[in-house]
Scaffold this active site. Structure first.
Site, PDB file in Angstrom:
ATOM      1  N   SER A   1       4.826 -13.497   6.006  1.00  0.00           N
ATOM      2  CA  SER A   1       4.026 -13.747   4.801  1.00  0.00           C
ATOM      3  C   SER A   1       4.023 -15.235   4.457  1.00  0.00           C
ATOM      4  CB  SER A   1       4.623 -12.964   3.625  1.00  0.00           C
ATOM      5  OG  SER A   1       4.032 -13.387   2.418  1.00  0.00           O
TER       6      SER A   1
ATOM      7  N   GLN B   1       0.566 -14.547   8.001  1.00  0.00           N
ATOM      8  CA  GLN B   1      -0.298 -13.880   7.014  1.00  0.00           C
ATOM      9  C   GLN B   1      -0.646 -14.824   5.879  1.00  0.00           C
ATOM     10  OE1 GLN B   1       1.124 -12.728   3.744  1.00  0.00           O
ATOM     11  NE2 GLN B   1      -0.949 -12.241   3.064  1.00  0.00           N
TER      12      GLN B   1
ATOM     13  N   TYR C   1      -3.097 -15.197   2.137  1.00  0.00           N
ATOM     14  CA  TYR C   1      -4.024 -14.688   1.128  1.00  0.00           C
ATOM     15  C   TYR C   1      -5.124 -15.731   0.963  1.00  0.00           C
ATOM     16  CZ  TYR C   1      -0.390 -11.326  -0.242  1.00  0.00           C
ATOM     17  OH  TYR C   1       0.537 -10.318  -0.267  1.00  0.00           O
TER      18      TYR C   1
ATOM     19  N   THR D   1      -4.792 -10.956   4.210  1.00  0.00           N
ATOM     20  CA  THR D   1      -4.623  -9.757   3.389  1.00  0.00           C
ATOM     21  C   THR D   1      -5.588  -9.836   2.220  1.00  0.00           C
ATOM     22  OG1 THR D   1      -2.308  -9.632   4.008  1.00  0.00           O
ATOM     23  CG2 THR D   1      -2.962  -8.405   2.046  1.00  0.00           C
TER      24      THR D   1
ATOM     25  N   LYS E   1      -6.145  -7.267   6.685  1.00  0.00           N
ATOM     26  CA  LYS E   1      -5.195  -6.246   6.210  1.00  0.00           C
ATOM     27  C   LYS E   1      -5.609  -5.767   4.822  1.00  0.00           C
ATOM     28  CE  LYS E   1      -0.231  -5.792   5.208  1.00  0.00           C
ATOM     29  NZ  LYS E   1      -0.114  -6.023   3.769  1.00  0.00           N
TER      30      LYS E   1
ATOM     31  N   HIS F   1      -1.412  -1.867   0.688  1.00  0.00           N
ATOM     32  CA  HIS F   1      -0.392  -2.844   0.301  1.00  0.00           C
ATOM     33  C   HIS F   1       0.916  -2.141  -0.099  1.00  0.00           C
ATOM     34  CE1 HIS F   1      -0.683  -7.327  -0.490  1.00  0.00           C
ATOM     35  NE2 HIS F   1       0.590  -7.077  -0.716  1.00  0.00           N
TER      36      HIS F   1
ATOM     37  N   ASP G   1      -0.651   0.707   7.858  1.00  0.00           N
ATOM     38  CA  ASP G   1       0.659   0.493   7.247  1.00  0.00           C
ATOM     39  C   ASP G   1       0.705   1.149   5.881  1.00  0.00           C
ATOM     40  OD1 ASP G   1       0.554  -1.718   4.959  1.00  0.00           O
ATOM     41  OD2 ASP G   1      -0.762  -2.444   6.546  1.00  0.00           O
ATOM     42  N   GLY G   2       1.906   1.603   5.535  1.00  0.00           N
ATOM     43  CA  GLY G   2       2.125   2.272   4.245  1.00  0.00           C
ATOM     44  C   GLY G   2       2.813   3.607   4.448  1.00  0.00           C
ATOM     45  N   GLY G   3       4.090   3.666   4.062  1.00  0.00           N
ATOM     46  CA  GLY G   3       4.796   4.939   4.043  1.00  0.00           C
ATOM     47  C   GLY G   3       5.543   5.312   5.313  1.00  0.00           C
ATOM     48  N   ILE G   4       5.559   4.424   6.299  1.00  0.00           N
ATOM     49  CA  ILE G   4       6.260   4.753   7.553  1.00  0.00           C
ATOM     50  C   ILE G   4       7.775   4.639   7.334  1.00  0.00           C
ATOM     51  CG2 ILE G   4       6.664   4.044   9.961  1.00  0.00           C
ATOM     52  CD1 ILE G   4       3.816   5.070   9.661  1.00  0.00           C
ATOM     53  N   ARG G   5       8.465   5.735   7.505  1.00  0.00           N
ATOM     54  CA  ARG G   5       9.926   5.736   7.330  1.00  0.00           C
ATOM     55  C   ARG G   5      10.648   6.357   8.523  1.00  0.00           C
ATOM     56  NH1 ARG G   5       8.037   3.143   4.008  1.00  0.00           N
ATOM     57  NH2 ARG G   5       8.470   3.016   1.770  1.00  0.00           N
TER      58      ARG G   5
ATOM     59  N   GLY H   1       6.981  -2.056   6.282  1.00  0.00           N
ATOM     60  CA  GLY H   1       7.404  -3.003   5.248  1.00  0.00           C
ATOM     61  C   GLY H   1       8.799  -2.667   4.756  1.00  0.00           C
ATOM     62  N   ARG H   2       8.859  -1.747   3.802  1.00  0.00           N
ATOM     63  CA  ARG H   2      10.165  -1.473   3.170  1.00  0.00           C
ATOM     64  C   ARG H   2      11.218  -1.020   4.174  1.00  0.00           C
ATOM     65  NH1 ARG H   2       6.205   0.089  -0.193  1.00  0.00           N
ATOM     66  NH2 ARG H   2       6.190  -0.642  -2.351  1.00  0.00           N
TER      67      ARG H   2
END
Ligand SMILES: Cc1cc2nc3c(=O)[nH]c(=O)nc-3n(C[C@H](O)[C@H](O)[C@H](O)COP(=O)(O)O)c2cc1C
Length: 391
Positions: A108, A128, A130, A156, A254, A278, A309-313, A332-333
């Site tokens: 980022s 990345q 903005y 993004t 993105k 995001h 991307d989003g929610g992959i655990r 991400g997280r």
């Protein structure tokens, strides 16, 4: 000594929560407004099922691929996150872990480490940005990233400057001065392991964004950079086409949810797009990307590399995303929890957990190569999918 290894991302998150000061942990939880999108990002994966085979399955499984001209040993990329104060080595530790596991590093422009330091340890770094600042400033940041060795540019576009979370936002100081130290002391002193990790380096987190520095000037604070972004007139599609042209190399947009936007991204000549909300930190109520993915992949998947991307655990989430049309996913997280729990080794641990999960899901599904995954492999409940922007 306690065993630092963890077996799931959920356990990494528990350890991150135990180790990090409340404000830092809260910044990683992030989300916006009522948390509808952050919740949907996670629960939507739970609604999808598998239809496994029991015999005749493949003894070997291949999961390597390419994105934006970069080789991936598995279909996972580090998604850029602008967060501060998680670990003294920050994005450099993440980039090293990604290099050791053979995957690209998304950095980022709001990150806490410079693109020079990160690209030096991961030769598959994707920078990345903005739409922030005037064209000359954007060009200067992009050229700096290129000179540092970044292999791709990621712009993004999904951000609506929403503020306010029903569960409360953490207090993050402009910079760590005496006033901030006094205010943060009660929560920081409860987390001696985190404090010690910074104390050992002899430095306190400075909450600056080195990649946003103007030539010859010192790095702005995170909030200083955010203010510059808020003041910037919003980009047009022509602006984004200009950015792609200036960069000239592999280029990702993105934050796409809608099919009509995805088509415009194709028209401007991008290499890849990420179906993303995001991580639910943007416009609350935007559906989980896994719901929007199939419509986007059907519309443009043959013309552009589609990432989610989003929610992959877990690895099985990756397999679900691939079966529904993604070429790879970004996380991400998941890696932030690993970083907080155990530094570089914790990020490697998370990547190993994902790899093991992908392999296990492929085994169960009888797949020898990720390219064999199709929508028919997934149990999709009625009303699950969202085709946005098709009319
Ligand atoms: C704390 C935090 C900071 C983020 N900062 C950025 C950023 O600077 N640039 C960006 O493009 N996305 C940013 N994101 C979004 C991530 O790149 C990614 O889209 C999201 O985290 C994916 O969802 P996941 O966390 O469920 O994997 C951030 C996400 C989080 C959680």
């Amino acid at each position: 000594m306690a065993n630092d290894w963890f077996e799931t991302v959920a356990e990494a998150q528990r350890r991150a929560k135990a180790r990090l000061p409340k404000s830092v942990y809260g910044a990683l939880i992030a989300g916006s407004e009522k948390g509808l999108s952050t919740n949907d990002n996670l629960t939507s994966f739970d609604q999808l099922g598998f239809a496994p085979h029991v015999a005749g399955n493949s003894n070997t499984r291949e999961m390597s691929t390419t994105i934006m001209g970069q080789s991936l040993s598995m279909p996972v990329i580090i998604s850029p996150t602008g967060v501060q104060a998680v670990h003294p080595q920050g994005e450099v530790a993440i980039a090293r872990a990604a290099a050791n596991r053979g995957i690209p590093m998304g950095l980022s422009s709001f990150a806490s480490k410079s693109v020079e330091d990160v690209a030096a340890v991961n030769d598959s770094t994707l920078f990345q940005m903005y739409w922030c600042g005037d064209r000359a400033t954007l060009e200067q940041r992009m050229e700096r990233a290129r000179a540092a060795g970044a292999k791709g540019l990621n712009v993004t576009l999904d951000w609506s400057f929403s503020n306010g979370r029903d569960w409360g936002s953490p207090w993050i100081p402009e910079k760590i001065d005496l006033k901030a130290i006094i205010k943060l002391a009660p929560e920081v002193l409860q987390k001696p392991a985190w404090l010690l990790s910074f104390a050992k380096t002899g430095r306190i987190p400075d909450l600056s964004a080195p990649n946003m520095a103007k030539p010859g000037e010192k790095a702005p604070t995170f909030f200083g950079a955010y203010y510059e972004w808020m003041q910037t007139p919003l980009p047009t599609w022509e602006d984004i086409a200009w950015l792609r042209e200036q960069w000239g190399g592999p280029f990702m947009v993105k934050g796409v949810s809608r099919v009509d936007d995805a088509k415009r991204v194709v028209d401007l000549g991008a290499t890849a797009l990420s179906v993303s909300n995001h991580g639910g930190n943007n416009l609350d109520g935007t559906p989980a990307p896994i719901r929007a993915l199939p419509a986007v992949a059907d519309a443009v998947g043959s013309q552009i590399e589609v990432v989610l991307d989003g929610g992959i655990r877990r690895g099985s989430d990756v397999v679900k995303a691939l079966a529904l049309g993604a070429r790879a996913v970004m996380i991400g997280r998941a890696y932030l929890w690993g970083l907080a729990a155990n530094g570089q080794a914790g990020v490697e641990n998370v990547l190993d957990v994902l790899r093991g999960g992908i392999d296990s899901a492929m085994l169960g599904m009888g797949k020898s190569n990720i390219s064999e995954l199709t929508r028919d492999d997934i149990v999709i409940p009625p009303d699950f999918l969202r085709a946005l922007g098709t009319k």
